[in-house]
Design an enzyme around this catalytic site. Structure first.
Site, PDB file in Angstrom:
ATOM      1  N   GLY A 139      -3.399  -3.780  14.125  1.00 54.34           N
ATOM      2  CA  GLY A 139      -4.093  -4.003  15.497  1.00 54.34           C
ATOM      3  C   GLY A 139      -4.592  -4.649  15.949  1.00 54.34           C
ATOM      4  O   GLY A 139      -5.271  -4.901  17.079  1.00 54.34           O
ATOM      5  N   THR A 140      -4.983  -5.386  14.798  1.00 53.06           N
ATOM      6  CA  THR A 140      -6.521  -6.338  15.131  1.00 53.06           C
ATOM      7  C   THR A 140      -5.613  -7.564  15.703  1.00 53.06           C
ATOM      8  O   THR A 140      -6.463  -8.234  16.626  1.00 53.06           O
ATOM      9  CB  THR A 140      -6.400  -7.037  13.547  1.00 53.06           C
ATOM     10  OG1 THR A 140      -6.635  -6.754  12.483  1.00 53.06           O
ATOM     11  CG2 THR A 140      -7.587  -8.260  13.970  1.00 53.06           C
ATOM     12  N   LYS A 194      -3.174 -18.673  18.375  1.00 55.09           N
ATOM     13  CA  LYS A 194      -4.065 -18.497  17.475  1.00 55.09           C
ATOM     14  C   LYS A 194      -3.536 -18.811  16.170  1.00 55.09           C
ATOM     15  O   LYS A 194      -2.643 -19.274  15.470  1.00 55.09           O
ATOM     16  CB  LYS A 194      -3.515 -16.919  17.326  1.00 55.09           C
ATOM     17  CG  LYS A 194      -2.280 -16.441  16.869  1.00 55.09           C
ATOM     18  CD  LYS A 194      -1.926 -14.678  17.327  1.00 55.09           C
ATOM     19  CE  LYS A 194      -0.703 -14.908  16.636  1.00 55.09           C
ATOM     20  NZ  LYS A 194      -0.063 -13.248  15.989  1.00 55.09           N
ATOM     21  N   ASP A 223       1.279  -3.725  13.604  1.00 58.81           N
ATOM     22  CA  ASP A 223       0.545  -3.336  12.364  1.00 58.81           C
ATOM     23  C   ASP A 223      -0.403  -2.742  12.521  1.00 58.81           C
ATOM     24  O   ASP A 223      -0.745  -1.188  12.656  1.00 58.81           O
ATOM     25  CB  ASP A 223       0.952  -4.392  11.531  1.00 58.81           C
ATOM     26  CG  ASP A 223       0.952  -3.983   9.857  1.00 58.81           C
ATOM     27  OD1 ASP A 223       0.793  -3.191   9.647  1.00 58.81           O
ATOM     28  OD2 ASP A 223       1.196  -4.622   8.848  1.00 58.81           O
ATOM     29  N   GLY A 239       9.304  10.739 -10.627  1.00 62.25           N
ATOM     30  CA  GLY A 239       9.190   9.838  -9.706  1.00 62.25           C
ATOM     31  C   GLY A 239      10.740   9.222  -8.914  1.00 62.25           C
ATOM     32  O   GLY A 239      10.645   8.780  -8.165  1.00 62.25           O
ATOM     33  N   GLU A 240      11.552   9.521  -9.660  1.00 60.59           N
ATOM     34  CA  GLU A 240      13.073   9.295  -9.163  1.00 60.59           C
ATOM     35  C   GLU A 240      13.410   9.279  -8.271  1.00 60.59           C
ATOM     36  O   GLU A 240      13.509  11.103  -8.564  1.00 60.59           O
ATOM     37  CB  GLU A 240      14.183   8.919 -11.166  1.00 60.59           C
ATOM     38  CG  GLU A 240      13.170   8.201 -12.036  1.00 60.59           C
ATOM     39  CD  GLU A 240      14.221   7.977 -12.593  1.00 60.59           C
ATOM     40  OE1 GLU A 240      15.370   8.963 -13.024  1.00 60.59           O
ATOM     41  OE2 GLU A 240      13.280   7.905 -14.715  1.00 60.59           O
ATOM     42  N   GLN A 248       8.504 -11.955   5.944  1.00 61.19           N
ATOM     43  CA  GLN A 248       8.398 -12.687   4.970  1.00 61.19           C
ATOM     44  C   GLN A 248       9.814 -13.539   5.105  1.00 61.19           C
ATOM     45  O   GLN A 248      10.715 -13.436   4.056  1.00 61.19           O
ATOM     46  CB  GLN A 248       8.338 -12.431   3.852  1.00 61.19           C
ATOM     47  CG  GLN A 248       6.615 -11.321   3.612  1.00 61.19           C
ATOM     48  CD  GLN A 248       6.375 -11.114   2.229  1.00 61.19           C
ATOM     49  OE1 GLN A 248       6.927 -11.537   0.456  1.00 61.19           O
ATOM     50  NE2 GLN A 248       6.032  -9.263   2.667  1.00 61.19           N
ATOM     51  N   HIS A 294      11.908  -9.320  13.530  1.00 60.50           N
ATOM     52  CA  HIS A 294      10.714 -10.796  13.275  1.00 60.50           C
ATOM     53  C   HIS A 294      10.818 -11.758  13.899  1.00 60.50           C
ATOM     54  O   HIS A 294      10.212 -12.925  14.429  1.00 60.50           O
ATOM     55  CB  HIS A 294       9.624 -10.669  12.824  1.00 60.50           C
ATOM     56  CG  HIS A 294       8.694 -11.082  12.057  1.00 60.50           C
ATOM     57  ND1 HIS A 294       7.793 -10.747  13.320  1.00 60.50           N
ATOM     58  CD2 HIS A 294       8.249 -12.338  11.785  1.00 60.50           C
ATOM     59  CE1 HIS A 294       6.166 -11.785  13.309  1.00 60.50           C
ATOM     60  NE2 HIS A 294       6.895 -12.608  12.157  1.00 60.50           N
TER      61      HIS A 294
END
Length: 316
Positions: free
Chosen positions: A225-226, A193, A223, A39-40, A98, A131
């Site tokens: 959609g919520t 919100k 992201d 996987g490297e 973050q 963001h």
């Protein structure tokens, strides 16, 4: 410019890189990316880049950690191949949500990412609609923060939308919504919100008149959609018409595309900063390309001009 310029694509969005190269009249650089059985990640530049201005294009979308390590290996290989400058183009800057501690014992992962990119050997970072704009200050190397606002604005103007109102889904997007409202000569509203959990939100208040209007919701990213669905339903309850949803980055995690096939969403406008699925997109999708803007940014960086000339509002 073409003699020293080299543009290479990571695995995240090769079509965007092809479009950038087409605008600049250059060929995409020859780069081999493969995986060992373990996987490297293995990277090999299949052309000389000694004393070249190298641009590495990689959106940190899904699978973000895999793409991040791939980018770091690309940067390291370019540094060891004696590239003159290593310019990292991150159309979408992952981990940007973050950017601060909202609870004890949490990381500030956006700062960690900035440190890792710098330590790996990046000379400059170019990104679009962070963001949180303050993330620019996490770097000790130049950061060119571009915006797709002009692109979205020009598209909306071409539609001649009747009785629009620009809607910010939260206070964090208020500045962007205000700028868009000013350019479209429209009123704007703000949704208040609360977030009980990650990727969850509940609309508590709407500031502004939306009754009988066509809401244009402006976000930096979509992201799950919520949040968008909650905003759309909140607007509907207050008498608004079907909404146009605009965002720079379309992550569309999980069942987002199914959620966004909503009877009160008339159109979803995103850019190609993140590669979209080839199939399964709702028929109301419109995709605007950021390739011309990124191509112009590369020209400016090489020629020593001002990035501000890319925007109608130089204060953006």
């Amino acid at each position: 410019m073409q003699h020293s310029l080299r543009i290479f694509s990571g695995s995240s969005n090769p079509q965007l890189v092809q479009n950038i190269c087409r605008k600049l009249g250059v060929e995409s650089g020859k780069l081999k990316i493969s995986r060992f059985k373990s996987g490297e990640i293995y990277v090999h530049y299949e052309e000389t880049i000694r004393n070249c201005d190298v641009f590495l294009v990689q959106s940190l979308s899904r699978p973000i950690n895999e793409l991040l390590v791939e980018l770091l290996v690309m940067i390291d290989a370019a540094k060891r191949a004696s590239a003159r400058t290593i310019n990292v183009i991150l159309p979408y800057y992952g981990y940007a949500r973050q950017e601060r501690k909202s609870a004890p014992r949490e990381p500030i992962s956006a700062k960690l990412l900035a440190d890792v990119l710098t330590t790996a050997g990046a000379s400059r970072v170019v990104t679009i609609d962070l963001h949180a704009a303050a993330i620019q200050g996490f770097f000790n190397i130049p950061v060119d923060h571009l915006t797709a606002l002009d692109l979205i604005c020009d598209y909306l103007k071409s539609k001649n939308i009747a009785n629009p109102v620009i809607v910010s889904p939260d206070a964090g997007r208020a500045s962007m919504a205000e700028k868009l409202a000013s350019r479209l000569d429209s009123p704007f509203a703000i949704m208040i919100k609360k977030r009980p959990n990650h990727n969850e939100s509940v609309i508590t208040h709407v500031i502004g008149d939306v009754d009988g209007r066509t809401p244009i919701i402006i976000e930096d990213l979509i992201d799950t959609g919520t949040t968008i669905v909650n905003v759309v339903e909140g607007l509907k309850e207050r008498g608004a018409g079907p909404a146009i949803v605009c965002a720079t980055h379309g992550l569309f995690s999980g069942p987002a595309l199914e959620r966004l096939t909503h009877p009160h969403i008339s159109e979803i406008v995103v850019t190609d900063s993140i590669a979209l699925p080839e199939s399964g997109n709702p028929s109301c999708f419109t995709v605007l390309s950021v390739a011309p803007m990124l191509a112009r940014a590369i020209r400016i960086i090489l020629d020593g001009g001002s990035i501000a000339t890319l925007f109608k509002d130089a204060g953006v």
